[in-house]
Design an enzyme around this catalytic site. Structure first.
Site, mmCIF file in Angstrom:
data_model
loop_
_atom_site.group_PDB
_atom_site.id
_atom_site.type_symbol
_atom_site.label_atom_id
_atom_site.label_comp_id
_atom_site.label_asym_id
_atom_site.label_seq_id
_atom_site.Cartn_x
_atom_site.Cartn_y
_atom_site.Cartn_z
ATOM 1 N N GLY A 153 15.354 68.476 40.147
ATOM 2 C CA GLY A 153 15.318 69.252 38.910
ATOM 3 C C GLY A 153 16.163 70.500 39.036
ATOM 4 O O GLY A 153 16.075 71.221 40.024
ATOM 5 N N HIS A 154 17.033 70.727 38.058
ATOM 6 C CA HIS A 154 17.859 71.931 38.026
ATOM 7 C C HIS A 154 17.574 72.651 36.715
ATOM 8 O O HIS A 154 17.569 72.036 35.655
ATOM 9 C CB HIS A 154 19.349 71.588 38.067
ATOM 10 C CG HIS A 154 19.774 70.850 39.289
ATOM 11 N ND1 HIS A 154 19.288 71.126 40.535
ATOM 12 C CD2 HIS A 154 20.673 69.840 39.449
ATOM 13 C CE1 HIS A 154 19.873 70.323 41.420
ATOM 14 N NE2 HIS A 154 20.698 69.524 40.782
ATOM 15 N N LYS A 211 20.116 75.400 42.867
ATOM 16 C CA LYS A 211 21.412 74.716 42.950
ATOM 17 C C LYS A 211 22.070 74.592 41.580
ATOM 18 O O LYS A 211 23.291 74.629 41.461
ATOM 19 C CB LYS A 211 21.224 73.324 43.573
ATOM 20 C CG LYS A 211 20.792 73.365 45.037
ATOM 21 C CD LYS A 211 20.639 71.986 45.630
ATOM 22 C CE LYS A 211 19.443 71.228 45.064
ATOM 23 N NZ LYS A 211 18.150 71.856 45.381
ATOM 24 N N ASP A 221 2.929 73.621 40.571
ATOM 25 C CA ASP A 221 3.177 74.931 41.161
ATOM 26 C C ASP A 221 3.806 74.745 42.534
ATOM 27 O O ASP A 221 3.379 73.899 43.323
ATOM 28 C CB ASP A 221 1.870 75.720 41.317
ATOM 29 C CG ASP A 221 1.370 76.290 40.007
ATOM 30 O OD1 ASP A 221 2.175 76.348 39.042
ATOM 31 O OD2 ASP A 221 0.189 76.667 39.931
ATOM 32 N N GLN A 254 17.288 67.923 45.816
ATOM 33 C CA GLN A 254 16.317 68.285 46.854
ATOM 34 C C GLN A 254 16.923 69.310 47.827
ATOM 35 O O GLN A 254 17.658 70.170 47.412
ATOM 36 C CB GLN A 254 15.794 67.047 47.588
ATOM 37 C CG GLN A 254 14.922 66.128 46.749
ATOM 38 C CD GLN A 254 15.734 65.128 45.958
ATOM 39 O OE1 GLN A 254 16.739 64.616 46.411
ATOM 40 N NE2 GLN A 254 15.289 64.839 44.751
ATOM 41 N N LEU A 258 17.234 87.063 44.484
ATOM 42 C CA LEU A 258 17.001 88.324 45.197
ATOM 43 C C LEU A 258 16.184 89.284 44.339
ATOM 44 O O LEU A 258 15.377 90.071 44.851
ATOM 45 C CB LEU A 258 18.348 88.956 45.577
ATOM 46 C CG LEU A 258 18.269 90.235 46.403
ATOM 47 C CD1 LEU A 258 17.644 89.975 47.773
ATOM 48 C CD2 LEU A 258 19.656 90.864 46.562
ATOM 49 N N GLY A 296 19.450 87.374 38.890
ATOM 50 C CA GLY A 296 18.749 87.056 37.653
ATOM 51 C C GLY A 296 19.039 85.611 37.305
ATOM 52 O O GLY A 296 19.896 84.965 37.910
ATOM 53 N N ASP A 306 14.690 73.237 45.315
ATOM 54 C CA ASP A 306 14.336 74.245 44.302
ATOM 55 C C ASP A 306 14.932 75.613 44.617
ATOM 56 O O ASP A 306 14.379 76.635 44.230
ATOM 57 C CB ASP A 306 12.811 74.369 44.148
ATOM 58 C CG ASP A 306 12.137 73.057 43.836
ATOM 59 O OD1 ASP A 306 12.560 72.409 42.877
ATOM 60 O OD2 ASP A 306 11.191 72.675 44.559
ATOM 61 N N VAL A 345 10.633 71.948 38.147
ATOM 62 C CA VAL A 345 11.309 71.551 36.905
ATOM 63 C C VAL A 345 10.957 70.117 36.547
ATOM 64 O O VAL A 345 10.739 69.780 35.381
ATOM 65 C CB VAL A 345 12.840 71.698 37.068
ATOM 66 C CG1 VAL A 345 13.555 71.246 35.796
ATOM 67 C CG2 VAL A 345 13.200 73.135 37.386
#
Length: 427
Positions: free
Chosen positions: A40-41, A16, A303, A223, A331, A414, A13, A298
């Protein structure tokens, strides 16, 4: 050699998908080499957000050929659901290639995964319940179903029978569940054959020929390093090798052809599922990181557990993957903290330990040793170069780079495709 590996350097997570998408317009092939729809991406293109689970992120780049390698386990129903969703949004998915040697997640693999996890109770691993582990177990036990088996009904039936001989004993006598019928499974799997066929290829040959022709091939891990079956926080790991070596076995490309290995680091640390996590936060800071960072899985919808940056595991990831570069993501989420703790070592039974302990017991008992770096309050989401960042943000990045052991060549400020600072080109 124009072959790059891009992988997670923490517990997954890390972002990637954003990193792969950034490179997608410059590479010819993007290859998933392990895992399944437990990954999940999230990729943001303009004002559009795409959640990918099984498909390589490069499927969103028009000039790129996305490839699902032999090391991936494929749930056909999930694959077609993702393809349908992208097609409905105008994304061309016709260039997708899938290895005929990739293993299929069968309905009984999913059933075994779910009932086993429930049976474990408090000792559960924290799997996604999608049949990933049982499918890899079948592969190792040599009773797995491969995509190529769909095109020989006799072989398929024999393999399903062999797999269910033992599994039905387990389901009926241990878990008090109904036996699964061979014919029903075979019929369901054969129902996918025609639609899969246009995508099925000898991907090992395709990729090696592409490299011989100086095409650029990006290998994308699911992963993260600390979830690797061999090098992660066992047993709280995935069932495959997301580390760099997995790209060779999971795609059929030799290690001498790989020129660069890029690790994705989040500017803090998260993990999903059970297992040790030394910097995990149970206070307002942890809640804030989760809320501001949108830290929800994703694939799982769970959570994510949140904590401060852990330089010990970053150094470990550098070592076991042979990382040449880092891509630091999120960041911007740290904006607003007066001080930002960074874990530089662990305390274990009164001893200071600066490298990841090989002992599972020691890692469970590890307590973070923090250094505190000054934070910043300025909005950094519009920064286009490293010099645009506030000095404290620059110093934070430099400190993480020094502690982690490889240069940080790109920084995510972002979620958007264009909200990235490139310090050094990956190509």
């Amino acid at each position: 050699m124009p072959a790059l590996v891009l992988l997670g350097a923490q517990w997954g997570d890390e972002g990637k998908g954003k990193a792969t998408d950034l490179l997608g317009g410059s590479v010819d092939y993007v290859v998933r080499y392990q895992g399944g729809n437990n990954a999940g991406h999230t990729v943001v293109v303009g004002d559009q957000k795409y959640a990918l689970h099984l498909l390589p992120s490069g499927i969103l780049s028009p000039g790129c050929t996305p490839v699902i390698g032999n090391g991936v386990v494929v749930d056909p129903s999930v694959l077609f659901s993702e393809l349908n969703g992208l097609n409905d949004r105008g994304v061309d998915t016709s260039k997708l290639l899938i290895s005929g040697n990739a293993h299929i997640i069968t309905p009984y693999n999913v059933t075994v995964d779910k009932v086993t996890e429930r049976f474990l109770g408090k000792r559960k691993i924290g799997t996604t319940g999608r049949g990933i582990g049982p499918t890899y177990a079948d592969k190792i036990n040599r009773v797995g179903i491969r995509i190529q088996d769909l095109y020989d009904e006799s072989i398929l039936t024999q393999k399903v029978e062999a797999a269910l001989d033992g599994k039905n004993q387990l389901l009926t006598k241990v878990f008090n569940r109904r036996a699964i019928e061979v014919g029903q499974v075979v019929e369901e799997l054969l129902g996918y054959a025609d639609r899969l066929k246009p995508y099925v290829a000898d991907t090992v040959l395709v990729l090696n020929q592409a490299l011989e022709q100086d095409k650029v091939v990006l290998f994308e891990g699911g992963q993260g390093t600390l979830l690797d079956i061999d090098h992660g926080t066992y047993p709280f790991v995935t069932s495959s090798n997301p580390t760099a070596g997995g790209a060779c076995t999971g795609a059929g490309v030799g290690p001498t052809k790989i020129s660069r290995v890029i690790g994705i680091l989040k500017a803090y640390t998260t993990r999903v599922g059970s297992g040790p996590f030394p910097t995990e936060l149970f206070d307002e800071d942890g809640d804030a990181l989760r809320r501001i960072g949108g830290e929800r899985g994703v694939t799982t919808g769970r959570d994510r557990r949140c904590g401060w940056f852990d330089a010990v595991i970053a150094r470990y990831a550098t070592r076991v993957n042979g990382l040449t570069d880092f891509f630091l993501t999120k960041l911007d989420i740290l904006t607003g903290w007066e001080q930002i703790p960074v874990c530089v070592a662990y305390e274990i039974d009164g001893r200071r330990v600066e490298e990841l302990p090989y002992s599972q017991t020691d890692f469970h008992h590890a307590k973070p040793v923090y250094e505190y770096l000054p934070g910043w309050s300025e909005d950094i989401t519009k920064a286009k170069s490293f010099s645009d960042l506030p000095k404290n943000a620059q110093d934070y990045v430099k400190a993480l780079e020094e502690m982690s052991g490889a240069p940080i060549s790109a920084i995510g400020v972002g979620p958007g495709r264009d909200e990235t600072i490139e310090i050094n080109s990956f190509l």
